[in-house]
Write an enzyme that holds these catalytic residues in place. Structure first.
Site, PDB file in Angstrom:
ATOM      1  N   HIS A  99       0.862  -1.190   0.000  1.00  0.00           N
ATOM      2  CA  HIS A  99       0.000   0.000   0.000  1.00  0.00           C
ATOM      3  C   HIS A  99       0.895   1.236   0.000  1.00  0.00           C
ATOM      4  O   HIS A  99       1.954   1.251   0.607  1.00  0.00           O
ATOM      5  CB  HIS A  99      -0.892   0.025   1.249  1.00  0.00           C
ATOM      6  N   ASP A 146      -7.933  -5.373  -0.042  1.00  0.00           N
ATOM      7  CA  ASP A 146      -8.364  -6.247  -1.151  1.00  0.00           C
ATOM      8  C   ASP A 146      -7.980  -7.701  -0.972  1.00  0.00           C
ATOM      9  O   ASP A 146      -8.372  -8.537  -1.787  1.00  0.00           O
ATOM     10  CB  ASP A 146      -7.749  -5.716  -2.450  1.00  0.00           C
TER      11      ASP A 146
HETATM   12  C1  SDX Z   1      -6.248   0.052  -2.867  1.00  0.00           C
HETATM   13  O1  SDX Z   1      -4.439   4.535  -1.985  1.00  0.00           O
HETATM   14  C2  SDX Z   1      -5.401   3.943  -1.388  1.00  0.00           C
HETATM   15  O2  SDX Z   1      -5.833   4.335  -0.261  1.00  0.00           O
HETATM   16  C3  SDX Z   1      -5.993   2.747  -2.121  1.00  0.00           C
HETATM   17  C4  SDX Z   1      -6.993   1.896  -1.365  1.00  0.00           C
HETATM   18  C5  SDX Z   1      -8.272   2.661  -1.086  1.00  0.00           C
HETATM   19  O3  SDX Z   1      -8.992   2.249  -0.162  1.00  0.00           O
HETATM   20  O4  SDX Z   1      -8.606   3.582  -1.874  1.00  0.00           O
HETATM   21  O5  SDX Z   1      -6.434   1.465  -0.134  1.00  0.00           O
HETATM   22  C6  SDX Z   1      -7.406   0.668  -2.179  1.00  0.00           C
HETATM   23  O6  SDX Z   1      -5.991   0.385  -4.000  1.00  0.00           O
HETATM   24  C7  SDX Z   1      -5.371  -0.919  -2.110  1.00  0.00           C
HETATM   25  C8  SDX Z   1      -4.118  -1.371  -2.928  1.00  0.00           C
HETATM   26  C9  SDX Z   1      -4.585  -2.492  -3.839  1.00  0.00           C
HETATM   27  N1  SDX Z   1      -3.500  -2.862  -4.803  1.00  0.00           N
HETATM   28  C10 SDX Z   1      -2.901  -4.071  -4.720  1.00  0.00           C
HETATM   29  O7  SDX Z   1      -3.092  -4.896  -3.838  1.00  0.00           O
HETATM   30  C11 SDX Z   1      -1.970  -4.360  -5.895  1.00  0.00           C
HETATM   31  C12 SDX Z   1      -0.629  -4.892  -5.347  1.00  0.00           C
HETATM   32  N2  SDX Z   1       0.021  -3.774  -4.676  1.00  0.00           N
HETATM   33  C13 SDX Z   1       1.025  -3.008  -5.395  1.00  0.00           C
HETATM   34  O8  SDX Z   1       0.699  -2.823  -6.743  1.00  0.00           O
HETATM   35  C14 SDX Z   1       1.505  -1.783  -4.622  1.00  0.00           C
HETATM   36  O9  SDX Z   1       1.731  -2.205  -3.351  1.00  0.00           O
HETATM   37  C15 SDX Z   1       0.636  -0.534  -4.574  1.00  0.00           C
HETATM   38  C16 SDX Z   1       0.273  -0.036  -5.940  1.00  0.00           C
HETATM   39  C17 SDX Z   1      -0.590  -0.760  -3.784  1.00  0.00           C
HETATM   40  C18 SDX Z   1       1.479   0.550  -3.882  1.00  0.00           C
HETATM   41  O10 SDX Z   1       2.524   0.815  -4.716  1.00  0.00           O
HETATM   42  P1  SDX Z   1       3.645   1.918  -4.332  1.00  0.00           P
HETATM   43  O11 SDX Z   1       3.318   2.661  -3.112  1.00  0.00           O
HETATM   44  O12 SDX Z   1       3.950   2.694  -5.545  1.00  0.00           O
HETATM   45  O13 SDX Z   1       4.834   1.036  -3.881  1.00  0.00           O
HETATM   46  P2  SDX Z   1       5.883   0.431  -4.870  1.00  0.00           P
HETATM   47  O14 SDX Z   1       5.171  -0.160  -6.055  1.00  0.00           O
HETATM   48  O15 SDX Z   1       6.947   1.439  -5.108  1.00  0.00           O
HETATM   49  O16 SDX Z   1       6.463  -0.775  -3.986  1.00  0.00           O
HETATM   50  C19 SDX Z   1       7.620  -0.628  -3.210  1.00  0.00           C
HETATM   51  C20 SDX Z   1       8.375  -1.932  -3.423  1.00  0.00           C
HETATM   52  C21 SDX Z   1       8.722  -2.204  -4.883  1.00  0.00           C
HETATM   53  O17 SDX Z   1       9.869  -3.067  -4.866  1.00  0.00           O
HETATM   54  P3  SDX Z   1      11.346  -2.373  -5.133  1.00  0.00           P
HETATM   55  O18 SDX Z   1      11.275  -1.663  -6.462  1.00  0.00           O
HETATM   56  O19 SDX Z   1      11.579  -1.431  -3.967  1.00  0.00           O
HETATM   57  O20 SDX Z   1      12.319  -3.535  -5.150  1.00  0.00           O
HETATM   58  O21 SDX Z   1       7.540  -3.026  -3.005  1.00  0.00           O
HETATM   59  C22 SDX Z   1       7.271  -3.868  -4.111  1.00  0.00           C
HETATM   60  C23 SDX Z   1       7.570  -3.048  -5.371  1.00  0.00           C
HETATM   61  O22 SDX Z   1       7.955  -3.907  -6.450  1.00  0.00           O
HETATM   62  N3  SDX Z   1       5.863  -4.224  -4.042  1.00  0.00           N
HETATM   63  C24 SDX Z   1       5.395  -5.453  -4.234  1.00  0.00           C
HETATM   64  C25 SDX Z   1       4.010  -5.359  -4.006  1.00  0.00           C
HETATM   65  N4  SDX Z   1       3.691  -4.091  -3.695  1.00  0.00           N
HETATM   66  C26 SDX Z   1       4.838  -3.383  -3.727  1.00  0.00           C
HETATM   67  N5  SDX Z   1       6.018  -6.606  -4.580  1.00  0.00           N
HETATM   68  C27 SDX Z   1       5.220  -7.686  -4.688  1.00  0.00           C
HETATM   69  N6  SDX Z   1       3.891  -7.692  -4.465  1.00  0.00           N
HETATM   70  C28 SDX Z   1       3.248  -6.544  -4.141  1.00  0.00           C
HETATM   71  N7  SDX Z   1       1.955  -6.542  -3.947  1.00  0.00           N
END
Ligand code: SDX
Length: 436
Positions: free
Chosen positions: A313, A371
């Site tokens: 998140h 989710d």
């Molecule tokens: C919702 O914003 C809100 O409030 C949203 C929400 C709401 O109520 O409105 O809470 C609802 O959208 C919840 C989130 C649902 N999405 C997912 O579950 C999809 C999986 N999650 C990721 O796509 C990600 O965690 C995000 C999009 C939610 C957040 O992304 P960020 O903040 O941009 O973080 P990031 O992608 O930069 O991640 C940091 C690191 C990265 O690795 P490095 O480049 O540092 O090596 O963590 C990794 C990412 O690759 N990472 C994950 C991951 N989420 C982040 N790796 C594997 N699986 C994951 N789910």
């Protein structure tokens, strides 16, 4: 917001004059550096794609402390609201800033009930879609189309129009989602029944048929109501920011909410619940818990685009409090339905346990979000996976509307118009085609 004693001073190593920037306090959470005059004073923009360090507005609606895993709607902890209140009370709280007493709740609920039907012409929009159209494609169209029927409440600058549009949108979203579902299964649309609760009425429109009486299961009714409460609002997330930016042009509230629906559809946002369920079913098909290790290796492989959907998140760097409550609801519903051995729920619990002990996830502070479990409980209720995000949109509509109305009600608001760092071609002259 309150002006802080200290201020920020921006200085430049090239000797350009430094600039003092005011700092403001909110009531809780990080202070802000006010950069509104930065461009006028320095000719420079700030640069923050993805808005990781940017407050786009001031708001009094929802507060999140990502490190503590805390979520407050108008100051009330989500754990207390999910346990002691229902969705109508939560809507009243988000819209008007306070929990209703018995009389106010009854009056609000009746107002919503009086607007649950949609214009009979709305059904003809469905016929333009294929029966297997994704419900979010249908919802993006239907919500925007609502503006065609309500010319008496589309002036977003008129507080009475904003109020009746809010009630209409909250009231009609369940009707539209149920219509999208009925259309996909080839069953007749069911009209709302205003003697049922908000969640009970949604269940009736989804699962009843004209052929027999439908009895609402109170355990499922309560679970759905809690799902709505947990998804109602969430500060300045991507879809809420979309609604604010869209509404800042003065467009009507139905169009602004339709923009929010479109944004929520993305798998990184509200589409994650559908993506998470599909991920669990894929792992189950591969062999279930025995294949979790192999799947996790894919997730941790930077070259794969595989993510553990429902994890991570932008704000929560601790457990999403909604995920805990959703897991509880999951257990209640599965037990009530005699599905406590549901293989996907067991798989999700195993995945969570492995992830929370794995350095990759621990080092990145990746925890289950709202989710991760919501899809399992909706599937158990009999809701098709493709409808999960539409139900998220149904619940989030009250948050979108409350945030939109807060912005429009702020006399200082302006149309949102970000700038850019330009990295394209500098000026060049067009050559005649014979010379290109
Ligand atoms: C919702 O914003 C809100 O409030 C949203 C929400 C709401 O109520 O409105 O809470 C609802 O959208 C919840 C989130 C649902 N999405 C997912 O579950 C999809 C999986 N999650 C990721 O796509 C990600 O965690 C995000 C999009 C939610 C957040 O992304 P960020 O903040 O941009 O973080 P990031 O992608 O930069 O991640 C940091 C690191 C990265 O690795 P490095 O480049 O540092 O090596 O963590 C990794 C990412 O690759 N990472 C994950 C991951 N989420 C982040 N790796 C594997 N699986 C994951 N789910």
């Amino acid at each position: 917001m309150k002006l802080a004693d200290n201020k920020a001073t921006l200085s430049f190593s090239n000797g350009s004059p430094s600039v003092d920037l005011p700092v403001y306090h909110g009531n809780v959470g990080p202070d802000v550096v006010d950069i509104r005059k930065l461009y006028a004073q320095t000719g420079m923009f700030t640069y923050d794609p993805g808005f990781l360090s940017t407050a786009s507005c001031q708001s009094a609606i929802t507060y999140i402390d990502g490190d503590k895993g805390e979520l407050l709607y108008r100051g009330y902890p989500i754990e207390q609201l999910a346990t002691n209140c229902d969705f109508m009370e939560t809507c009243h709280l988000l819209l008007y800033g306070n929990l209703p007493d018995v009389a106010a709740k009854a009056a609000f609920t009746k107002r919503v009930s009086n607007h649950t039907m949609v214009n009979e012409q709305m059904q003809f929009f469905l016929r333009g879609f294929r029966r297997d159209a994704h419900p979010m494609a249908i919802m993006t169209g239907l919500v925007g189309a609502l503006s065609a029927f309500y010319h008496d409440s589309t002036d977003i600058n008129n507080p009475e129009h904003r109020e009746i549009a809010a009630i209409r949108l909250i009231a009609k979203m369940p009707t539209l989602v149920a219509m999208a579902y009925k259309y996909s299964v080839g069953q007749p649309f069911m009209y709302p029944k205003n003697n049922l609760s908000y969640a009970g009425n949604f269940m009736h429109m989804m699962f009843a048929t004209p052929c027999e009486e439908y009895v609402v299961n109170p355990v499922i009714e309560r679970a759905l109501d809690r799902i709505f409460v947990l998804h109602a609002d969430h500060e300045q997330n991507a879809s809420t920011s979309t609604v604010r930016l869209c509404g800042s042009s003065g467009t009507n509230p139905f169009a602004a909410i339709a923009a929010g629906v479109a944004c929520l559809w993305g798998p990184a946002h509200g589409g994650a619940n559908e993506a998470c369920l599909n991920m669990l079913e894929d792992i189950q098909r591969m062999g279930g818990i025995s294949k979790v290790g192999q799947f996790m290796e894919q997730v941790k492989d930077k070259n794969s685009s595989v993510k553990l959907m429902g994890f991570g998140h932008r704000v929560y760097k601790n457990y999403d409090p909604r995920a805990k409550l959703m897991q509880e609801t999951c257990k209640e519903v599965l037990t009530a339905l005699g599905l406590e051995n549901d293989p996907l729920f067991k798989l999700a619990m195993a995945l969570e346990k492995i992830a929370l002990e794995d350095e990759y996830f621990v080092s990145r502070k990746l925890y289950p979000n709202v989710d991760f479990y919501s899809g399992i409980v909706q599937r158990a209720i009999g809701i098709p996976v493709s409808l999960f995000t539409a139900i998220f949109a149904l619940a989030r509509t009250v948050g979108w509307i409350a945030q939109l109305n807060e912005m429009i009600g702020d006399p200082e608001y302006k149309i949102g118009r970000p700038r850019q760092l330009f990295t394209g071609s500098v000026r060049r002259e067009v050559q005649p085609i014979s010379k290109r």
